[in-house]
Design an enzyme around this catalytic site. Sequence first.
Site, PDB file in Angstrom:
ATOM      1  N   CYS A  97      -2.439   8.780   3.288  1.00  0.00           N
ATOM      2  CA  CYS A  97      -2.214   8.214   1.953  1.00  0.00           C
ATOM      3  C   CYS A  97      -3.411   8.473   1.051  1.00  0.00           C
ATOM      4  O   CYS A  97      -3.295   8.486  -0.165  1.00  0.00           O
ATOM      5  CB  CYS A  97      -1.965   6.727   2.074  1.00  0.00           C
ATOM      6  N   GLU A 104       0.896  -1.165   0.000  1.00  0.00           N
ATOM      7  CA  GLU A 104       0.000   0.000   0.000  1.00  0.00           C
ATOM      8  C   GLU A 104       0.922   1.200   0.000  1.00  0.00           C
ATOM      9  O   GLU A 104       1.619   1.435   0.987  1.00  0.00           O
ATOM     10  CB  GLU A 104      -0.858   0.024   1.265  1.00  0.00           C
TER      11      GLU A 104
END
Length: 675
Positions: free
Chosen positions: A296, A257
């Site tokens: 993020c 990720e």
Amino acid sequence: MSLLDVKSFAAGAWIAPDDSARMIASAVTGEPIARAGGALPVQDMLDHACNAGGPALRKMTFHDRARMLKALSVELGKHKQALYDLSFETGATQSDHLIDIDGGIGTMFVFASKGRREMPDGHVYLDGAVEQLSREGTFLGQHVCTPLQGVAVHINAFNFPVWGMLEKLAPTLLAGVPAIVKPATATCYVTELAVKIMLESGLLPEGALQLVAGGVGDMLDRLGCQDVVSFTGSAATALALRSNDNILRNSVRFVAEQDSLNASILGPDAEPGSPEFDLFVKEVSREMTAKAGQKCTAIRRILVPEARQEALIEALSARLAKTSIGDPRAETTRMGALVNNAQKADVLQKAALIGTEAERVFGDPGAFEVQGADAEKGAFLPPMLFHCADPDAAARVHDTEAFGPVSTVMGYRDLGHAITLANRGQGSLVASLITHDPAVAREVVLGAGAFHGRIYINDRDSMKESTGHGSPLPHMVHGGPGRAGGGEELGGVRGVKHYMQRTAIQGSPEMLTAIGGTWVPGAKEIEAPAHPFTRVFGDLQIGETIHTAPREVTLADIEHFADFTGDTFYAHMDEEAAARNPFFPGRVAHGYLLLSFAAGMFVDPNEGPVLANTGLDGLRFLQPVEAGDRIKVRLTVKKKTPRTEEYGEVRWHVTLTNQNGEQVAEYELLTMNAY
Ligand code: NAP
């Protein structure tokens, strides 16, 4: 605050940092507050996980592990204040804690509940339905998932020291796999406290959870085919780690990720003054300032119709101007500090790069107010809004992640252009679209879905209850293609499967029944020692079956049912019309009449362990039944799932056949049965 020694928990012992430890500074004061790192017995840690943690976890059922997760979340919940207090040092405000600490605990709760509701109280997870591989049904296929027998190494980013750990740990433990957690050093002191709380609760089996504070040494060089690395962090680190020779040679699962240039699109229908326009301004400003933009999923690119750029910049700037920046502990503070001064310097450098293609229209890092803290010492920055006049020619605005409160407005000509610009991120975790027009939503999903792990659509109808562009939810997948890492986490049980091996099992119904603990038609029937409705949950055996006596269906029954229910559909009432229908030979019995007769044939009427009928699944009417046909029922215990302290769910396989032995209907009946 005296200097904290952040310890690792390795092979059953806490290990203090040694002389090679790294200093960790407070985000708010810039002063050293902790140190972490040192040599660790890496092989012992891996062995401990595989020899102690794994076997102990695999002995437990999915439900045992789900109950353990629930108890762990309760335990963490009791210590929330201590976690909050420590976490202020990372620069996070109280509302940031709600995302990291409460969000992490909530995620674990969701996995606990999904484990109980959607997974079996057993050791094998059935993935999908039985596949018919042979004409007679004596040879079938079934995909099953069993836990990997190695260890999950979780390497996390600094921005979510609690959520980042728990969103990986919950599905891992639920799968039955031990974990070694390695938080980013910058905020590992918060993770250490959460790990301590979980370990001291005594709820975890020995070896199920270990912690690395500092570097992992040569751990990745020692992993094998049963291990998983689940990484969250920057694209550069992900590339370095996934290129490790040993990881490549052993095909070690590597989930990444990474960073992502997430876009938010203002729909062409959203005029200034509309609820959608205001909502867009609110969402973007929140995403820019929450966690000081260190998310993020934060919105990095703001895509608006060309004609609305000015209005949007004006409205957004007015809102951003209300962001009070300063001491994260102060209730009035809307935005705290970045994690440290190195990160601040990195953001400024990236903002400068964006500045080569875009003009800064709001936020001056050289002149802004900081309340209750020293702006020179802490890692404070203002929200910075850029405007890129030519997003087609630009490149840096689409590929530079300034991991802070930085975002760029770009104009689009039409929806196709907006989609093209959104996709220039080359793979993102999330894109959002604020529109009240379903046709716009469909076009964006068709054009941009392949480039985005999640598409968040919001408008006046959903805004009150919507969860926010930036919030990954445990129920929904988190991850994205390309630049975002190509990984996938969460998404309910999907997230658990990343820590299990899916195996295609082929064999007879008897074999599949024994493996899955779920009766498969064609497997042995066990003659019920008494009517199964008189037997408590614990006594019922998988495969226990009764066959009823036949019952004839008469024309009078069909007419009575039609009159009684009002269902006088022509196929039941008009011989000639029914015969013209390609499905029916003439008048036929109602399907629901057959179900009702079936219940009348198999129930035991007396008060007993069956508490309620909660529904049926997979109902199929396979053959018409005419007046004069004689039907009978087979009722078999297919699966049992404990639900509460008092009762469990029994899934019965029910087959109705006619006088020729042909199946006329099939379904699964659900009842709640007392223990
Ligand atoms: P990072 O510098 O890439 O570090 C991520 C993790 O990798 C840290 O735990 C780091 O440990 C570790 N690491 C670095 N080098 C390593 C090595 N050689 N061997 C083993 N581990 C190593 O990222 P970050 O600065 O912590 O986080 C910010 C980035 O993460 C941003 O780009 C953000 O977009 C991304 N992020 C993505 C997600 C997502 O879900 N997609 C979520 C949050 C953040 P040390 O700290 O000890 O160096």
